[in-house]
Design a protein around this motif. Structure first.
Motif, short mmCIF file in Angstrom:
data_model
loop_
_atom_site.label_atom_id
_atom_site.label_comp_id
_atom_site.label_asym_id
_atom_site.label_seq_id
_atom_site.Cartn_x
_atom_site.Cartn_y
_atom_site.Cartn_z
N SER A 227 -45.96 50.43 -87.15
CA SER A 227 -46.50 51.07 -88.35
C SER A 227 -47.11 52.45 -88.09
CB SER A 227 -47.53 50.17 -89.02
OG SER A 227 -46.89 49.14 -89.74
N ASN A 228 -47.20 52.88 -86.85
CA ASN A 228 -47.54 54.30 -86.63
C ASN A 228 -46.41 55.21 -87.11
OD1 ASN A 228 -50.23 55.01 -85.47
ND2 ASN A 228 -49.68 53.34 -84.07
N THR A 229 -45.28 54.61 -87.43
CA THR A 229 -44.20 55.34 -88.10
C THR A 229 -44.66 55.87 -89.46
OG1 THR A 229 -42.51 53.97 -87.04
CG2 THR A 229 -41.87 55.12 -89.07
N LYS A 230 -45.56 55.15 -90.12
CA LYS A 230 -45.94 55.52 -91.49
C LYS A 230 -46.50 56.93 -91.58
CE LYS A 230 -46.66 50.89 -93.41
NZ LYS A 230 -46.04 50.07 -92.35
N SER A 231 -47.30 57.35 -90.59
CA SER A 231 -47.84 58.71 -90.63
C SER A 231 -46.75 59.75 -90.40
CB SER A 231 -48.95 58.87 -89.59
OG SER A 231 -48.48 58.60 -88.28
N MET A 232 -45.66 59.37 -89.74
CA MET A 232 -44.52 60.27 -89.58
C MET A 232 -43.75 60.39 -90.88
SD MET A 232 -43.32 59.07 -85.77
CE MET A 232 -44.53 58.93 -84.45
N THR A 233 -43.67 59.27 -91.61
CA THR A 233 -43.04 59.31 -92.94
C THR A 233 -43.84 60.18 -93.89
OG1 THR A 233 -42.04 57.13 -92.62
CG2 THR A 233 -42.34 57.87 -94.89
N THR A 234 -45.16 60.04 -93.88
CA THR A 234 -45.98 60.87 -94.78
C THR A 234 -45.96 62.33 -94.36
OG1 THR A 234 -48.03 60.38 -93.56
CG2 THR A 234 -47.48 58.96 -95.44
N ALA A 235 -45.87 62.60 -93.07
CA ALA A 235 -45.75 63.99 -92.62
C ALA A 235 -44.43 64.60 -93.09
CB ALA A 235 -45.86 64.07 -91.10
N THR A 236 -43.37 63.81 -93.06
CA THR A 236 -42.08 64.27 -93.58
C THR A 236 -42.19 64.62 -95.06
OG1 THR A 236 -40.90 62.93 -91.94
CG2 THR A 236 -39.66 63.63 -93.88
N LEU A 237 -42.82 63.75 -95.83
CA LEU A 237 -43.03 64.02 -97.25
C LEU A 237 -43.89 65.26 -97.46
CD1 LEU A 237 -43.63 60.34 -98.38
CD2 LEU A 237 -41.74 61.77 -99.16
N ALA A 238 -44.93 65.42 -96.64
CA ALA A 238 -45.81 66.59 -96.76
C ALA A 238 -45.05 67.88 -96.49
CB ALA A 238 -47.00 66.45 -95.81
N ARG A 239 -44.13 67.84 -95.55
CA ARG A 239 -43.28 69.02 -95.29
C ARG A 239 -42.44 69.35 -96.52
NH1 ARG A 239 -42.22 72.41 -90.86
NH2 ARG A 239 -40.09 71.64 -90.63
N LEU A 240 -41.95 68.33 -97.20
CA LEU A 240 -41.16 68.57 -98.42
C LEU A 240 -42.04 69.11 -99.54
CD1 LEU A 240 -38.93 65.34 -98.36
CD2 LEU A 240 -38.27 67.66 -97.68
N VAL A 241 -43.30 68.65 -99.60
CA VAL A 241 -44.24 69.21 -100.57
C VAL A 241 -44.50 70.67 -100.26
CG1 VAL A 241 -46.61 69.09 -101.46
CG2 VAL A 241 -45.32 66.98 -101.06
N ASP A 242 -44.72 71.00 -98.99
CA ASP A 242 -44.90 72.40 -98.59
C ASP A 242 -43.71 73.26 -98.99
OD1 ASP A 242 -47.43 72.78 -97.55
OD2 ASP A 242 -46.86 72.40 -95.47
#
Length: 519
Positions: free
Chosen positions: A87-102
C-alpha cells in the motif's frame, strides 16, 4: 478544495528547505546504535529478510540489509533487492494524479463520472457526487476492505472493469463522507481515472510520472520478467521455526488488477530516493511537483481515530488521511507515513518533516510486529531521545496488549473438527451467486463437501464440522483466514473465524443466493 492551515505549515517547511544532494552516498551517522536496533529486530522476530534506510537532511545516513531472497537458498538481500511495497503504492498513485493536476489535465474535484461514465455506487446519488479526491481518502461509506476479495488472494480472474461494476452492489456500512474506513477498491478506480486523464494505462503513467523523473530505476509495476530484472525478494510465511516461501513469483510477473492500490515493487535505494524527494528534493526534482500539489497531498483530508496506542505511546492529538499518506503528531512532531502489507511482505515509509528525517523498512516475511517496533524506536530517537524506548520496551508492550485482549477478539479453538459429509449438507448443496463476487459452488467431493469460488481459485476448500457450525478449511495455506459457513433457505453467508484476520478477507460483504443444483 483548498488545503487547510496545517497544509500551509507543510508548505512553509518545504520553502525552508535548500536543494539537497539526494539519496546517494551514505553519510556518517550513529551507526553503532542503529546496527544494534537492526540486529535486535532481525533476531527477535526471526525475519527471512530485512532492509532499513534512514534519510537526514536529504542524505542517506544509514542503509543496511540482511537475510535472503528465499530463506535457505543463499542469495543475499542488498539495497537493490526488489520488495513488494504494497500500500505504499498509494502515495505513488496520488503523486501521479497530482502531476496530472499540475499539467491541467485533471482536477481533484472532478466528478468520477467525468472520467468513468459507468461508475456507480449502491446509492446512485453517492456515485454521482463522488469526486476524484474522494477516491483517495477512505470516506466512501463502505466497510473497511469491502470488495477486497476481488483483489486478493492472487491470482484471480477479476478485472478492473469487474471492480467498477461490482462497486454498485456493495452495500454501505455508513453514510458517504461521514467517517474513515480503509478502502482499496477506490484506488483501483483512481488508477483508471489517471489512465483516462493521462492518456496511458496506469502502469505506464506511474513509470512516466514517478519512477523515471525521480530516478527510481529498479521499481517495477505491470508485467515484467523476473529473471531478466533479477534480485527479487520472495514473500514468506512462518511454519513452526521456519520461514517458508509463499506465493512465489514465476519467471514472468504479470500485470495485476490491484496495481494502483498495492502492486509496485521497489528496492531500498529506490524508496530512499522517494523519501528524500519529499523531505528535501534534489535540484532537478524541485520542479517535478509544484509546491501547491505537495501541500495538497500532505493536507489533512479525512479525520482518522486517534487510537489508545497512539495516545499512550506517542501522546498524539490528531490523526488524518491526506492523499495517499497518513498524518499524525508524535510528541508534538508532525509525522507523515504509510505502511504496506501483502501476504509475506511488509513495508513502511515514515517521515518527520520538522526533523528532516525519514525511514524506510522492507521485510519479506511475517513482519507486522517487527515493523511496528522498528518504526516506533526510530521515530522516538528523533521525538523523545529516550534510550529506554527500545526494541525490548515496545515488544513487551505489544505482548501485554495481546495478553489483555478479551476472548471475543481472539480466534476460537477449532482444532476439534471433522470433515462434513455430503449427506449432512445435502439440502444445501448447489451453485450460489453473489452480485459482485460471482459464482461459488458448494458441492459433493467424494464423501465430503467442497466450496469453490469460480473467479478466485485459491478460495477452494473442504467444509468442516466444528461443534454445531460449518467451517471452510482452505486447501492453500497462504489463504490464512478460515471462514465460517452459514447456509439456509435464504442463501449462503461467510464470516471470518478469527476476528483479527486481515479485513481484506471481507467475507461479511458476501450475500450468496442459490441459483441452481450442483453440476
Amino acid at each position: 478544495m483548498k488545503p487547510d492551515r496545517f497544509g500551509a505549515i507543510v508548505l512553509t517547511l518545504w520553502l525552508a528547505c535548500a536543494p539537497a544532494a539526494g539519496a546517494a552516498a551514505e553519510a556518517p551517522a550513529d551507526r553503532k546504535a542503529l546496527d544494534a536496533i537492526f540486529d535486535e529486530v532481525f533476531a527477535r522476530y526471526r525475519l527471512p529478510g530485512l532492509a532499513l534506510g534512514v534519510v537526514e537532511d536529504g542524505r542517506v545516513v544509514y542503509s543496511r540489509t540482511a537475510g535472503e531472497l528465499v530463506e535457505g537458498e543463499g542469495a543475499k538481500i542488498d539495497s537493490r533487492t526488489l520488495f513488494k511495497v504494497a500500500s505504499n503504492t498509494k502515495s505513488m498513485t496520488t503523486a501521479t494524479l497530482a502531476r496530472l493536476v499540475d499539467a491541467g489535465k485533471l482536477r481533484w474535484d472532478d466528478p468520477v463520472t467525468k472520467w468513468i461514465p459507468d461508475f456507480r455506487m449502491h446509492d446512485a446519488w453517492v456515485g454521482q457526487q463522488m469526486q476524484v479526491r474522494d477516491l483517495l481518502i477512505h470516506n466512501s461509506g463502505l466497510r473497511a476492505g469491502a470488495g477486497d476479495l476481488m483483489l486478493w488472494p492472487e491470482p484471480n480472474a477479476f478485472t478492473r472493469a469487474d471492480i467498477i461494476h461490482g462497486l454498485g452492489y456493495l452495500k454501505p456500512y455508513r453514510s458517504f463522507r461521514s467517517g474513515y474506513d480503509y478502502d482499496n477498491l477506490m484506488y483501483i478506480v483512481a488508477g483508471e481515472v489517471a489512465a483516462a486523464a493521462g492518456g496511458a494505462p496506469y502502469e505506464a503513467l506511474v513509470r512516466r510520472e514517478v519512477f523515471e523523473p525521480l530516478g527510481m530505476s529498479r521499481c517495477q509495476v505491470g508485467q515484467w520478467n523476473r529473471v531478466e530484472v533479477g534480485n527479487v525478494a520472495q514473500p514468506h510465511r512462518r511454519e513452526g521455526d521456519r520461514n517458508v516461501p509463499v506465493r512465489s513469483d514465476g519467471d514472468i510477473v504479470p500485470t495485476t488488477t490491484m496495481d494502483p492500490a498495492g502492486g509496485v515493487r521497489c528496492s531500498l535505494d529506490d524508496m530512499l530516493r522517494w523519501t528524500a524527494n519529499w523531505l528535501k528534493p534534489q535540484p532537478r526534482n524541485v520542479a517535478w511537483l509544484s509546491q501547491e500539489q505537495r501541500q495538497a497531498l500532505w493536507a489533512p483530508q479525512m479525520p482518522m481515530p486517534v487510537s489508545k496506542r497512539m495516545r499512550e505511546w506517542d501522546r498524539s492529538h490528531f490523526s488524518a488521511y491526506g492523499y495517499g499518506w497518513r498524518l499524525a503528531d508524535v510528541d508534538g512532531v508532525f509525522k507523515v507515513a504509510h505502511t504496506g502489507t501483502l501476504m509475506g511482505m511488509y513495508s513502511a515509509v515514515t517521515m518527520l518533516p520538522d526533523k528532516g528525517a525519514g525511514f524506510v523498512i522492507l521485510i519479506n516475511g511475517e513482519g507486522d510486529e517487527a515493523r511496528t517496533v522498528l518504526t516506533q524506536v526510530l521515530v522516538k530517537r528523533y521525538t523523545a531521545g529516550d534510550p529506554a524506548l527500545s526494541v525490548a520496551h515496545y515488544a513487551s508492550l505489544i505482548d501485554r496488549e495481546d495478553a489483555a485482549r478479551p476472548a471475543t477478539e481472539k480466534a476460537p479453538d477449532t482444532t476439534r473438527r471433522r470433515r462434513a459429509t455430503a449427506k449432512e449438507l445435502a439440502p444445501s448443496l448447489g451453485v450460489y451467486r453473489d452480485p459482485w463476487f460471482g459464482e461459488a459452488t458448494l458441492c459433493r467431493d467424494g464423501d465430503n463437501v467442497r466450496f469453490r469460488a469460480r473467479k478466485s481459485p485459491l478460495l477452494d476448500g473442504v467444509v468442516q464440522r466444528v461443534g454445531d457450525r460449518w467451517l471452510i478449511d482452505w486447501d492453500d495455506p497462504s489463504v490464512d483466514a478460515e471462514a465460517w459457513l452459514d447456509v439456509d433457505a435464504s442463501g449462503m453467508r461467510l464470516a471470518k473465524v478469527d476476528p483479527q484476520a486481515d479485513f481484506s478477507y471481507d467475507y461479511e460483504d458476501l450475500a450468496f443466493e442459490r441459483v441452481g443444483g450442483c453440476p
